[in-house]
Design an enzyme around this catalytic site. Structure first.
Site, PDB file in Angstrom:
ATOM      1  N   ASP A   1      39.715  45.169  43.882  1.00  0.00           N
ATOM      2  CA  ASP A   1      39.618  44.114  42.882  1.00  0.00           C
ATOM      3  C   ASP A   1      38.654  44.526  41.771  1.00  0.00           C
ATOM      4  OD1 ASP A   1      40.191  41.309  42.108  1.00  0.00           O
ATOM      5  OD2 ASP A   1      38.041  41.030  42.451  1.00  0.00           O
TER       6      ASP A   1
ATOM      7  N   GLU B   1      43.039  47.770  40.832  1.00  0.00           N
ATOM      8  CA  GLU B   1      43.300  46.756  39.820  1.00  0.00           C
ATOM      9  C   GLU B   1      42.386  47.112  38.658  1.00  0.00           C
ATOM     10  OE1 GLU B   1      42.957  41.971  38.922  1.00  0.00           O
ATOM     11  OE2 GLU B   1      41.336  43.117  39.842  1.00  0.00           O
TER      12      GLU B   1
END
Length: 564
Positions: free
Chosen positions: A216, A278
């Protein structure tokens, strides 16, 4: 038929061509009837994922969390949130998935923790300049009394990116950075202790058989230590210039040292462990994250954000295959995820909406969006590289845009002063069966954490299973053919001559994909057989917004099972 169990150390790593299914666990399947998806529900649905034909599952955060941001505010990285189950259940689920030939990829959230994490609690109790505070980004405020934030940075969820704390003696104190919600304080990755902690967390889950991690905010860990202003007006709710030539808190070069260390840890375990980033960065910067000694793959957000336009899609595909190929990495394709409106809805609009903060895009034509989504699925799954399927896209689910305001839980809703609804519309619990809510998501009579729309009985997994022409059967057929047909092997792609508005490419001498994005029917080439179509093709004419897989070159290329 049962699938082959996972094989390790094959000549080509599995992740270079894998189809990975994203499980937003709160909304996937509820095993205990409390209205929230859990590990028990996921375990019960593993046979569904096996039949679908995916190679792996990526599970959004299942760690203990106050749920200020749907689990991305992690309080303990080595445990399971009690609402989802137990660590023992997680280990059993991993083993069961492996027994079905499905690998398991977890989410890891290294940019920030929850404000309920033990470390942050210790930081609040410790004085300025202490080792406890050095784990996070604490700074004195500006102005004579320190009442102004250290700089003008904005939270991704709206408002200031700084919150002032009250010191243990009760006095107004320092400010801490949170690029997301105030409940998500940013970690200080210049700290050796922070780096060592996450290296230990990786090993903890690798020791339990996890096959990889989705990282993330992979582009956000390092910050310019000078914390310079961005020149953002005080009344601007959201920062809207994310890709500058040099941004002080996105895409700093120092992140690459971190990922080189992580890559070594993954390789020490063998079995082709994988990372996917990401990383919301400019396209020319993305290859830096997937060099041979760093991460393995990175999400292709340029493809996700592309409009339903042949020139734009071709340009994105060309740039992705070429730039990532130069560093030896495969492309990674994705159409939807838990942060953006579902692509059935996006493709039904005249304006493409891809971010949670884009508002006012106008109504969506669901029939048009569904037709284009079916074609986009065959386009994506025909491209070389890996592909991600967001739960429910195989059912053709649309964005739920009329959730009642009292049901909204995304932090953007509150942080924007109730002007931006956020991402809840793509996170509504899945419809599995039945004629009314909870549509098999949980036991009859249970109430899902977000309300499901009327009409979802027509798109449930039960309704679509075995129904010729359904979206579910289209995905099943496409994933089966992708595994079985030799033409999908390798990482090459060659564009073919085609009329304006038509994308046509060859994966091998015996496999082609044609996507008609024009307003006119397109005549298929002769002497090529049809493997699979996204919509009905008659008389050799491909209608607008339709994709076709073709085979040629003799019996070896024929489908081994009937077309769905």
């Amino acid at each position: 038929m049962p699938r082959t169990r996972i094989r390790q150390n094959t000549a080509t790593p599995w992740w270079r061509s894998a189809v990975i299914y994203q499980v937003y666990i709160r909304s996937f399947a509820d095993g205990n009837g409390d209205g929230i998806g859990d590990i028990a529900g996921l375990r019960a649905r593993l046979p569904y994922l096996e039949e679908l034909g995916v190679d792996a599952v990526w599970i959004n955060p299942w760690y203990p969390s106050p749920m200020a941001d749907g689990g991305y505010d992690v309080a303990d990285y080595r445990a399971i949130d009690p609402g989802f189950g137990t660590l023992a259940e997680a280990e059993e689920m991993i083993a069961e998935a492996h027994g079905l030939g499905i690998r398991v990829v977890l989410d890891i959230v290294p940019n920030h923790t929850s404000d309920q994490h033990r470390w942050f609690t210790e930081a609040l109790q410790a004085p300025p300049g202490s080792p406890e505070r050095d784990r996070y980004v604490f700074r004195d405020g500006r102005g004579p009394d320190g009442s102004l934030p250290p700089n003008d940075w904005r939270s991704r969820f709206g408002g200031r990116a700084w919150t002032r704390v009250t010191e243990p003696d009760g006095s107004p104190g320092q400010w801490y950075l949170h690029l997301f919600a105030p409940e998500q304080p940013d970690l200080n990755w210049a700290s050796r202790e922070v780096r060592a902690e996450f290296e230990s967390i990786l090993r903890f889950w690798f020791d339990r058989g996890v096959d990889g991690f989705r990282i993330d905010v992979a582009h956000g860990l390092a910050k310019d230590p000078a914390l310079p202003d961005l020149g953002i007006p005080e009344d601007l709710v959201f920062e809207n210039e994310r890709h500058r030539d040099s941004h002080p808190h996105w895409d700093q070069d120092e992140v690459h040292e971190i990922y080189r260390t992580w890559r070594k840890i993954a390789e020490s375990y063998g079995g082709d462990r994988v990372f996917v980033a990401e990383a919301h960065v400019a396209p020319d910067r993305l290859p830096l994250y997937v060099r041979q000694d760093e991460l393995h793959t990175a999400f292709n957000f340029s493809f996700l954000k592309a409009a339903w336009d042949p020139a734009e899609l071709r340009a994105v595909i060309d740039r992705s295959v070429t730039s990532l190929g130069e560093v030896g990495a495969p492309s990674t394709w994705v159409l939807s995820n838990h942060d953006v409106p579902r692509h059935v809805t996006r493709y039904g609009r005249t304006v493409t909406v891809t971010r949670e903060h884009d508002e006012g895009a106008g109504p969506s034509d669901r029939e048009l969006g569904l037709r284009r989504a079916r074609a986009a699925a065959l386009l994506m799954l025909a491209l070389p590289g890996s592909a991600y399927v967001y739960q429910g896209e195989e059912l053709g689910l649309w964005e739920v845009e009329d959730l009642p305001e009292e049901a909204l839980q995304d932090p953007t809703w509150e942080r924007s002063g109730h002007t931006v609804r956020g991402r809840d519309g793509c996170r509504v619990p899945l419809p599995w069966s039945g004629s009314d809510s909870p549509f098999g998501f949980g036991p009859k009579g249970s109430k899902p954490w977000l309300p499901q729309p009327a009409g979802w009985e027509g798109v449930s997994a039960q309704t679509q299973s075995g129904t010729p022409g359904s979206m579910l059967e289209l995905y099943r057929a496409a994933l089966r053919l992708r595994q079985e047909q030799p033409g999908f092997r390798g990482e090459g792609l060659r564009w073919l001559d085609a009329p304006e508005g038509v994308l046509a490419f060859e994966r091998s001498p015996v496999l082609r994909c044609v996507v008609n994005l024009s307003e006119k029917p397109y005549a298929l080439p002769r002497n090529w057989g049809v493997l699979l179509t996204s919509d009905r093709v008659t008389g050799g004419l491909v209608p607008p917004d339709t994709a076709v897989w073709l085979w040629g070159g003799g019996p070896a290329a024929r489908p081994t099972r009937p077309r769905s």
